[in-house]
Design a protein around this motif. Sequence first.
Motif, short mmCIF file in Angstrom:
data_model
loop_
_atom_site.label_atom_id
_atom_site.label_comp_id
_atom_site.label_asym_id
_atom_site.label_seq_id
_atom_site.Cartn_x
_atom_site.Cartn_y
_atom_site.Cartn_z
N PRO A 39 0.86 -1.35 -0.22
CA PRO A 39 -0.13 -0.04 -0.35
C PRO A 39 0.61 1.19 0.18
CG PRO A 39 0.01 -0.99 2.47
CD PRO A 39 0.57 -2.09 1.06
N ASP A 40 -0.10 2.62 -0.49
CA ASP A 40 1.05 4.17 -0.45
C ASP A 40 0.75 4.54 1.24
OD1 ASP A 40 -1.17 4.71 -0.20
OD2 ASP A 40 -1.61 5.27 -2.45
N GLU A 41 1.56 5.53 1.53
CA GLU A 41 0.98 6.37 2.85
C GLU A 41 -0.09 6.07 2.72
OE1 GLU A 41 3.18 8.59 0.45
OE2 GLU A 41 4.81 7.44 1.01
N GLY A 42 -1.30 6.22 2.22
CA GLY A 42 -2.21 6.18 1.89
C GLY A 42 -2.92 4.81 2.36
N GLY A 43 -2.78 3.83 2.94
CA GLY A 43 -3.69 2.64 2.77
C GLY A 43 -3.67 1.67 1.42
N CYS A 44 -4.02 2.71 0.53
CA CYS A 44 -4.35 2.21 -1.62
C CYS A 44 -3.08 1.46 -1.96
CB CYS A 44 -4.88 3.29 -1.78
SG CYS A 44 -5.83 4.53 -0.62
N ILE A 45 -3.42 0.96 -3.05
CA ILE A 45 -2.74 0.57 -4.28
C ILE A 45 -3.29 0.78 -5.37
CG2 ILE A 45 -3.96 -0.87 -4.16
CD1 ILE A 45 -1.10 -2.69 -4.13
N ALA A 46 -1.96 1.04 -6.42
CA ALA A 46 -2.68 1.75 -7.63
C ALA A 46 -3.39 0.83 -8.48
CB ALA A 46 -1.28 1.34 -8.60
N ALA A 47 -4.34 1.38 -8.96
CA ALA A 47 -5.76 1.00 -10.05
C ALA A 47 -4.97 -0.04 -10.92
CB ALA A 47 -6.64 1.54 -10.91
N GLU A 48 -3.86 -0.32 -11.53
CA GLU A 48 -3.39 -0.56 -13.04
C GLU A 48 -2.90 -2.48 -11.93
OE1 GLU A 48 0.04 2.79 -11.90
OE2 GLU A 48 -2.26 2.09 -11.96
N SER A 49 -2.01 -1.61 -11.13
CA SER A 49 -2.11 -3.31 -10.45
C SER A 49 -2.78 -3.98 -9.38
CB SER A 49 -1.02 -2.65 -8.70
OG SER A 49 -0.01 -1.88 -8.58
N THR A 50 -3.86 -3.40 -10.00
CA THR A 50 -5.39 -4.69 -9.00
C THR A 50 -5.35 -5.13 -10.77
OG1 THR A 50 -6.97 -3.32 -10.31
CG2 THR A 50 -6.36 -3.22 -7.72
N VAL A 51 -5.49 -4.95 -11.91
CA VAL A 51 -5.18 -5.45 -13.10
C VAL A 51 -4.28 -6.77 -13.41
CG1 VAL A 51 -5.14 -5.22 -15.58
CG2 VAL A 51 -6.30 -3.17 -14.40
N ALA A 52 -3.05 -6.14 -13.16
CA ALA A 52 -2.13 -7.18 -13.13
C ALA A 52 -2.18 -8.68 -12.47
CB ALA A 52 -1.11 -6.26 -13.08
N VAL A 53 -2.58 -8.23 -10.93
CA VAL A 53 -2.65 -9.67 -10.42
C VAL A 53 -3.94 -9.63 -10.66
CG1 VAL A 53 -1.56 -8.89 -8.84
CG2 VAL A 53 -3.54 -8.00 -8.72
N ALA A 54 -5.01 -10.34 -12.18
CA ALA A 54 -5.64 -10.75 -11.97
C ALA A 54 -6.60 -12.49 -11.71
CB ALA A 54 -6.95 -10.79 -13.39
N LEU A 55 -4.95 -13.25 -12.70
CA LEU A 55 -4.93 -14.47 -12.45
C LEU A 55 -3.94 -15.14 -10.74
CD1 LEU A 55 -4.95 -15.01 -15.99
CD2 LEU A 55 -6.94 -15.16 -14.36
N ASP A 56 -3.21 -14.45 -10.70
CA ASP A 56 -2.54 -14.59 -9.75
C ASP A 56 -1.56 -13.38 -8.59
OD1 ASP A 56 0.64 -14.95 -8.93
OD2 ASP A 56 1.53 -14.71 -9.78
N ALA A 57 -2.22 -13.78 -7.24
CA ALA A 57 -2.26 -13.59 -6.90
C ALA A 57 -0.69 -13.01 -6.29
CB ALA A 57 -3.56 -14.45 -5.15
N LEU A 58 -0.22 -13.73 -6.48
CA LEU A 58 1.00 -12.76 -5.91
C LEU A 58 2.51 -11.92 -6.50
CD1 LEU A 58 1.72 -16.11 -3.32
CD2 LEU A 58 0.68 -13.93 -2.92
#
Length: 136
Positions: A39-58
């Motif tokens: 997470p970033d300082e605000g506790g969020c994660i970049a939206a583009e990261s959520t696409v990259a992990v669609a099939l691989d949680a790690l």
Amino acid sequence: MDRETVMALSDEELRVRAAEILGFRWFKNANGRRFMGMPDEGGCIAAESTVAVALDALRLVPDYPRDIAAAWGLVDRMVEAGHDVAVHAYQSAEDHVSPFSTWCTVDENDDLDSGGTAAPRAITRAFVLAMTQEKP
């Protein structure tokens, strides 16, 4: 986490536990799939990261128990935390054809030592042991 538990962890479990210690957290993407990210300082994660992990949680987590470069970063983190770390590799057979074994020693404390046939796994185990131990 006690030594017996850490020594019994699979490589994937070691990977997740090391990532959690370093600050990685579990998130859900728009499709409700869980993945681990930093997470970033605000506790969020970049939206583009959520696409990259669609099939691989790690996908965003380094493979500490299998990648020596990633594992060596854990040695650096242990040193930064004030631990004395030594990584030893040795070959036990006199004929020098057996595979190397690796031992990671932390603070010359037998409870924090971690052996394994693979250096990254031994380092990751030692990291989890050292960073989860109770401080006196």
